[in-house]
Scaffold this motif. Structure first.
Motif, PDB file in Angstrom:
ATOM      1  N   ALA A  48       0.958  -1.131   0.194  1.00  0.00           N
ATOM      2  CA  ALA A  48      -0.061   0.115  -0.094  1.00  0.00           C
ATOM      3  C   ALA A  48       0.697   0.742  -0.180  1.00  0.00           C
ATOM      4  O   ALA A  48       2.042   1.198   0.495  1.00  0.00           O
ATOM      5  CB  ALA A  48      -1.087  -0.086   1.150  1.00  0.00           C
ATOM      6  N   LYS A  49       0.463   2.357  -0.456  1.00  0.00           N
ATOM      7  CA  LYS A  49       0.874   3.435  -1.047  1.00  0.00           C
ATOM      8  C   LYS A  49      -0.111   4.544   0.833  1.00  0.00           C
ATOM      9  O   LYS A  49      -0.654   3.637   0.826  1.00  0.00           O
ATOM     10  CB  LYS A  49       0.424   3.849  -2.258  1.00  0.00           C
ATOM     11  N   LEU A  50       0.442   5.589   0.648  1.00  0.00           N
ATOM     12  CA  LEU A  50       0.248   6.206   1.931  1.00  0.00           C
ATOM     13  C   LEU A  50      -1.168   7.048   1.549  1.00  0.00           C
ATOM     14  O   LEU A  50      -2.355   6.742   2.080  1.00  0.00           O
ATOM     15  CB  LEU A  50       1.389   8.035   1.408  1.00  0.00           C
ATOM     16  N   GLU A  51      -1.740   7.322   0.006  1.00  0.00           N
ATOM     17  CA  GLU A  51      -3.108   6.827  -0.200  1.00  0.00           C
ATOM     18  C   GLU A  51      -3.822   6.389   0.446  1.00  0.00           C
ATOM     19  O   GLU A  51      -4.595   6.463   0.800  1.00  0.00           O
ATOM     20  CB  GLU A  51      -2.644   8.066  -1.889  1.00  0.00           C
ATOM     21  N   GLY A  52      -3.696   4.975  -0.474  1.00  0.00           N
ATOM     22  CA  GLY A  52      -4.422   4.059  -0.284  1.00  0.00           C
ATOM     23  C   GLY A  52      -4.148   3.649   1.387  1.00  0.00           C
ATOM     24  O   GLY A  52      -5.641   3.159   1.819  1.00  0.00           O
ATOM     25  N   ALA A  53      -3.078   3.958   2.444  1.00  0.00           N
ATOM     26  CA  ALA A  53      -3.538   3.703   3.396  1.00  0.00           C
ATOM     27  C   ALA A  53      -4.177   4.892   4.330  1.00  0.00           C
ATOM     28  O   ALA A  53      -4.742   4.297   5.401  1.00  0.00           O
ATOM     29  CB  ALA A  53      -1.992   3.660   4.119  1.00  0.00           C
ATOM     30  N   LEU A  54      -4.001   5.544   3.842  1.00  0.00           N
ATOM     31  CA  LEU A  54      -5.286   6.772   4.328  1.00  0.00           C
ATOM     32  C   LEU A  54      -6.413   7.025   4.438  1.00  0.00           C
ATOM     33  O   LEU A  54      -7.562   6.984   5.196  1.00  0.00           O
ATOM     34  CB  LEU A  54      -5.541   8.552   4.108  1.00  0.00           C
ATOM     35  N   MET A  55      -7.147   6.165   2.994  1.00  0.00           N
ATOM     36  CA  MET A  55      -8.886   5.801   2.998  1.00  0.00           C
ATOM     37  C   MET A  55      -8.564   4.175   3.794  1.00  0.00           C
ATOM     38  O   MET A  55      -9.575   5.005   4.109  1.00  0.00           O
ATOM     39  CB  MET A  55      -8.551   5.599   1.491  1.00  0.00           C
ATOM     40  N   VAL A  56      -8.645   4.071   4.249  1.00  0.00           N
ATOM     41  CA  VAL A  56      -8.401   2.679   4.670  1.00  0.00           C
ATOM     42  C   VAL A  56      -8.475   2.832   6.430  1.00  0.00           C
ATOM     43  O   VAL A  56      -9.207   2.579   7.609  1.00  0.00           O
ATOM     44  CB  VAL A  56      -6.507   1.628   4.841  1.00  0.00           C
ATOM     45  N   ALA A  57      -7.591   3.996   7.077  1.00  0.00           N
ATOM     46  CA  ALA A  57      -7.031   4.762   8.486  1.00  0.00           C
ATOM     47  C   ALA A  57      -9.143   5.074   8.645  1.00  0.00           C
ATOM     48  O   ALA A  57      -9.724   5.604   9.102  1.00  0.00           O
ATOM     49  CB  ALA A  57      -6.355   6.020   7.932  1.00  0.00           C
ATOM     50  N   GLU A  58      -9.376   6.044   7.232  1.00  0.00           N
ATOM     51  CA  GLU A  58     -10.264   6.974   7.336  1.00  0.00           C
ATOM     52  C   GLU A  58     -11.878   5.599   7.233  1.00  0.00           C
ATOM     53  O   GLU A  58     -12.674   6.041   8.194  1.00  0.00           O
ATOM     54  CB  GLU A  58     -11.077   8.066   6.224  1.00  0.00           C
ATOM     55  N   ARG A  59     -11.524   4.304   6.600  1.00  0.00           N
ATOM     56  CA  ARG A  59     -13.072   3.886   7.074  1.00  0.00           C
ATOM     57  C   ARG A  59     -13.247   3.455   8.240  1.00  0.00           C
ATOM     58  O   ARG A  59     -13.412   3.422   9.021  1.00  0.00           O
ATOM     59  CB  ARG A  59     -12.882   2.032   5.933  1.00  0.00           C
ATOM     60  N   ILE A  60     -11.881   3.274   8.671  1.00  0.00           N
ATOM     61  CA  ILE A  60     -12.068   2.613  10.161  1.00  0.00           C
ATOM     62  C   ILE A  60     -12.203   2.851  11.109  1.00  0.00           C
ATOM     63  O   ILE A  60     -13.197   2.834  12.116  1.00  0.00           O
ATOM     64  CB  ILE A  60     -10.263   2.113  10.591  1.00  0.00           C
ATOM     65  N   ARG A  61     -11.706   4.778  10.775  1.00  0.00           N
ATOM     66  CA  ARG A  61     -12.302   5.875  11.822  1.00  0.00           C
ATOM     67  C   ARG A  61     -13.942   6.007  12.088  1.00  0.00           C
ATOM     68  O   ARG A  61     -14.431   6.558  13.407  1.00  0.00           O
ATOM     69  CB  ARG A  61     -11.491   7.312  11.316  1.00  0.00           C
ATOM     70  N   LYS A  62     -14.227   5.602  10.720  1.00  0.00           N
ATOM     71  CA  LYS A  62     -15.313   6.046  10.482  1.00  0.00           C
ATOM     72  C   LYS A  62     -16.381   4.987  11.324  1.00  0.00           C
ATOM     73  O   LYS A  62     -17.330   4.597  11.730  1.00  0.00           O
ATOM     74  CB  LYS A  62     -15.889   6.588   9.251  1.00  0.00           C
ATOM     75  N   SER A  63     -15.677   3.751  11.391  1.00  0.00           N
ATOM     76  CA  SER A  63     -16.521   1.862  11.289  1.00  0.00           C
ATOM     77  C   SER A  63     -16.309   2.483  12.384  1.00  0.00           C
ATOM     78  O   SER A  63     -17.551   2.188  13.433  1.00  0.00           O
ATOM     79  CB  SER A  63     -15.462   1.353  10.879  1.00  0.00           C
ATOM     80  N   VAL A  64     -15.854   3.015  13.853  1.00  0.00           N
ATOM     81  CA  VAL A  64     -15.574   3.041  15.294  1.00  0.00           C
ATOM     82  C   VAL A  64     -16.389   4.369  15.626  1.00  0.00           C
ATOM     83  O   VAL A  64     -17.040   4.017  16.174  1.00  0.00           O
ATOM     84  CB  VAL A  64     -14.179   3.654  15.737  1.00  0.00           C
ATOM     85  N   GLU A  65     -16.043   5.229  14.695  1.00  0.00           N
ATOM     86  CA  GLU A  65     -17.537   6.670  15.103  1.00  0.00           C
ATOM     87  C   GLU A  65     -19.468   5.910  14.888  1.00  0.00           C
ATOM     88  O   GLU A  65     -20.013   5.890  15.600  1.00  0.00           O
ATOM     89  CB  GLU A  65     -17.056   7.559  13.979  1.00  0.00           C
ATOM     90  N   ALA A  66     -19.085   4.213  14.067  1.00  0.00           N
ATOM     91  CA  ALA A  66     -20.170   3.825  13.846  1.00  0.00           C
ATOM     92  C   ALA A  66     -20.744   3.119  14.503  1.00  0.00           C
ATOM     93  O   ALA A  66     -21.774   3.078  15.201  1.00  0.00           O
ATOM     94  CB  ALA A  66     -20.622   3.155  12.239  1.00  0.00           C
ATOM     95  N   LEU A  67     -20.132   2.695  16.000  1.00  0.00           N
ATOM     96  CA  LEU A  67     -20.553   2.267  16.707  1.00  0.00           C
ATOM     97  C   LEU A  67     -20.957   2.471  17.332  1.00  0.00           C
ATOM     98  O   LEU A  67     -21.574   2.537  18.973  1.00  0.00           O
ATOM     99  CB  LEU A  67     -18.855   1.531  17.769  1.00  0.00           C
ATOM    100  N   ASP A  68     -20.772   4.604  17.498  1.00  0.00           N
ATOM    101  CA  ASP A  68     -21.696   5.147  18.898  1.00  0.00           C
ATOM    102  C   ASP A  68     -21.469   4.934  19.950  1.00  0.00           C
ATOM    103  O   ASP A  68     -22.144   4.180  20.684  1.00  0.00           O
ATOM    104  CB  ASP A  68     -23.047   5.585  18.120  1.00  0.00           C
ATOM    105  N   ILE A  69     -20.613   4.730  20.879  1.00  0.00           N
ATOM    106  CA  ILE A  69     -19.710   3.847  22.125  1.00  0.00           C
ATOM    107  C   ILE A  69     -20.540   5.499  22.925  1.00  0.00           C
ATOM    108  O   ILE A  69     -19.313   6.283  22.630  1.00  0.00           O
ATOM    109  CB  ILE A  69     -18.566   2.891  22.141  1.00  0.00           C
ATOM    110  N   GLU A  70     -21.006   5.101  23.697  1.00  0.00           N
ATOM    111  CA  GLU A  70     -21.350   6.571  25.427  1.00  0.00           C
ATOM    112  C   GLU A  70     -19.894   7.031  25.701  1.00  0.00           C
ATOM    113  O   GLU A  70     -19.007   5.448  26.264  1.00  0.00           O
ATOM    114  CB  GLU A  70     -22.144   6.499  25.854  1.00  0.00           C
ATOM    115  N   HIS A  71     -19.232   7.806  26.028  1.00  0.00           N
ATOM    116  CA  HIS A  71     -18.039   8.253  26.859  1.00  0.00           C
ATOM    117  C   HIS A  71     -17.934   9.468  27.259  1.00  0.00           C
ATOM    118  O   HIS A  71     -17.571  10.446  26.751  1.00  0.00           O
ATOM    119  CB  HIS A  71     -16.809   8.292  25.889  1.00  0.00           C
ATOM    120  N   GLY A  72     -18.553   8.499  28.396  1.00  0.00           N
ATOM    121  CA  GLY A  72     -18.939  10.625  29.461  1.00  0.00           C
ATOM    122  C   GLY A  72     -17.251  11.075  30.042  1.00  0.00           C
ATOM    123  O   GLY A  72     -17.617  12.257  30.164  1.00  0.00           O
TER     124      GLY A  72
END
Length: 558
Positions: A474-498
């Motif tokens: 993978a190059k940097l551009e592709g890795a950045l796309m994977v990283a963003e998918r990962i960030r959004k997948s965690v965001e979609a979990l919608d886990i509460e953090h007070g």
């Protein structure tokens, strides 16, 4: 006058047939048993050593896991309670998970005074560790050590101690966490040494000085290996640095198969002992059967040859023709059709029975070998997998990074590394508890696996709440796309953090990529750059991604 001469000739012919049968049976049996014994010894030795290598790797991983747990325990201690015995004792007692990994955990000041003790709070202020080798070594090296096995003066138990220092901002040792592992109770050492090797085989552990750390006979723990009486040449060879398998007499004078492997995390030696009389029991049984079969064949050959010579001496030409055909054809399939009514048919049946017994024994050995291979695969998988998340562990990730780095350098391809850290994870644990924190890590691992990563990508739990992703090719551009998918997948979990400003659990990500060149780049650099980019993301407010390019800009290298 010719009758005595004829009888003498018959006798000599019968004796020659019997001698030929005896010699053939003895030679074939002896050679077969020698080859089988030699092959079995090599196979058993290799299996023993392979099992010990996997055991050593698993034990090293066990110490590493406990080292991480101890380090995380120390990192979670607030500065305000470091020298407050009451609050420190309360802090220890809140960590009930310590029971699963240690017999006891003690907090001592640099001068050796005990200020907190997990198992018995009454020891606080009454016990000092000053002058103990493990404390002296920890203070000297400013890093944790694994002690020699010893008899604890605090608990009067046979233990091994692990230490972890807590440093001041100036780098001096402020406090020392001392965790003990009870050698005579069931622990992670016994999970492997309790494994039986056949009928009488067992696994044991010695220090580099010959002191018994783990043994099926628990009363030998903390004693020198020679304290039980006698000498073991195999153990002495292991203390001098031997690794591998050998056959040698044990201290009782019985021949045994030994195997030895040194651990990487400490100077311990893992040994395996298996009596040859048990290891070679199938061969001994085969030998008894072979002797019995040879004896039966001998008697049968003598009787049949005497009867055959008396009955068929006149038509000797026909007998000769039969023998010549048998010698020329060399095909047992033809014998039943031609000689079903004579002793050759009986001999053929006995030989077939013997070969069938041998095939049955080989089938049993193949089945045992398959079972052992499955067990070895299971042990290898456990040694390279993180038990909490099901992802690869740090050891597997570093091995994979080295392999993919070398492959990329050979093929002029690139690779990328993504470092992920849970934002405010310590505060999450403090607010919701460590069990909830463990559940979050498992959910994150599942979410990241579900982000359409490629089969060749490697996901690993790198640290406490750190997850690393290796992207070969993978190059940097592709890795950045994977990283963003990962960030959004965690965001979609919608886990509460007070304890987070966003009210939801988020992650920060650092991304680095390189097209490695031999003698110029190294895998540690790309890993360090991803880690530094991660910290840049943390500094930028968290819940974001930073790359090596952002890192260069921040350093004025763009």
């Amino acid at each position: 006058m010719q009758q005595p001469l004829n009888l003498e000739l018959k006798t000599r012919l019968a004796l020659a047939v019997v001698a030929a049968v005896v010699i053939t049976a003895v030679v074939v049996t002896a050679i077969s048993l020698f080859v089988i014994r030699r092959d079995m010894r090599e196979e058993l030795g290799e299996q023993q050593f392979t099992a010990l290598k996997l055991t050593a790797a698993a034990l090293d991983a066990g110490f590493d896991d406990r080292r991480i747990a101890l380090r995380l325990l120390g990192e979670g201690i607030p500065d305000a309670i470091r020298h407050n015995p009451t609050q420190m004792q309360r802090y220890l007692e809140q960590h009930l998970s310590l029971n699963a990994q240690f017999f006891n955990v003690t907090v001592a000041e640099a001068n050796g005074n005990v200020i907190a003790n997990y198992a018995d709070a009454n020891q606080v202020g009454r016990f000092s560790m000053a002058g103990r080798d493990y404390l002296v070594d920890t203070l000297k090296n400013r890093k944790g050590v694994i002690s020699q096995p010893l008899q604890s003066k605090m608990s009067n138990r046979s233990v091994v101690l692990m230490t972890e220092p807590l440093l001041t901002t100036h780098g001096d040792v402020d406090l020392v966490l001392v965790a003990s592992i009870d050698l005579k109770e069931h622990n992670f050492l016994g999970q492997f040494t309790d494994v039986k090797l056949g009928k009488s085989g067992f696994i044991y552990i010695l220090t580099g000085d010959g002191v018994v750390v783990e043994h099926p006979e628990k009363d030998r723990i903390l004693k020198h290996m020679d304290a039980a009486g006698g000498q073991s040449e195999a153990n002495n060879a292991a203390l001098k640095g031997f690794e591998g398998s050998m056959e040698s007499p044990n201290r009782a004078g019985e021949e045994a198969l030994y195997a030895f492997k040194r651990m990487g995390s400490t100077n311990w030696i893992i040994g395996a002992h298996y009596l040859t009389k048990d290891a070679y029991a199938p061969i001994a049984e085969m030998q008894q059967r072979a002797i019995l079969a040879a004896a039966v064949l001998t008697v049968l050959a003598g009787l049949l040859s005497w009867w055959f010579v008396n009955r068929l001496f006149q038509p000797l030409a026909r007998l000769h023709a039969h023998i010549q055909r048998i010698r020329q054809d060399r095909s047992l399939e033809q014998l039943p059709g031609e000689m079903r009514q004579d002793e050759l048919g009986d001999l053929h049946g006995a030989f077939n029975a013997l070969m069938q017994e041998r095939k049955s024994i080989e089938a049993e050995l193949d089945e045992a070998r398959v079972n052992l291979e499955e067990m070895n695969k299971t042990l290898a998988r456990l040694a390279l997998e993180d038990a909490l998340t099901g992802l690869a562990n740090r050891r597997q990730f570093e091995r994979g990074l080295q392999e993919e780095f070398n492959r990329a350098a050979r093929t002029n391809l690139s690779l990328a590394v993504i470092m992920i850290d849970v934002d405010y994870f310590k505060q999450y644990n403090d607010l919701y508890g460590h069990m909830a924190g463990d559940k979050v890590l498992r959910r994150l691992g599942s979410a990241i696996r579900d982000t359409n990563v490629r089969p060749e990508d490697l996901l690993a739990r790198y640290g406490g709440e750190e997850i690393a992703v290796l992207l070969p090719g993978a190059k940097l551009e592709g890795a950045l796309m994977v990283a963003e998918r990962i960030r959004k997948s965690v965001e979609a979990l919608d886990i509460e953090h007070g304890a987070s400003s966003t009210g939801r659990l988020t992650i920060s990500i650092g991304v680095s990529a390189v097209a490695p060149q031999r003698q110029v780049d190294n895998p540690e650099t790309v890993l360090r750059e991803a880690d530094e980019a991660l910290y840049l993301a943390k500094a930028a407010g968290r819940d974001c991604i930073r790359t090596i390019e952002d890192l260069k800009k921040s350093k004025g290298q763009a």
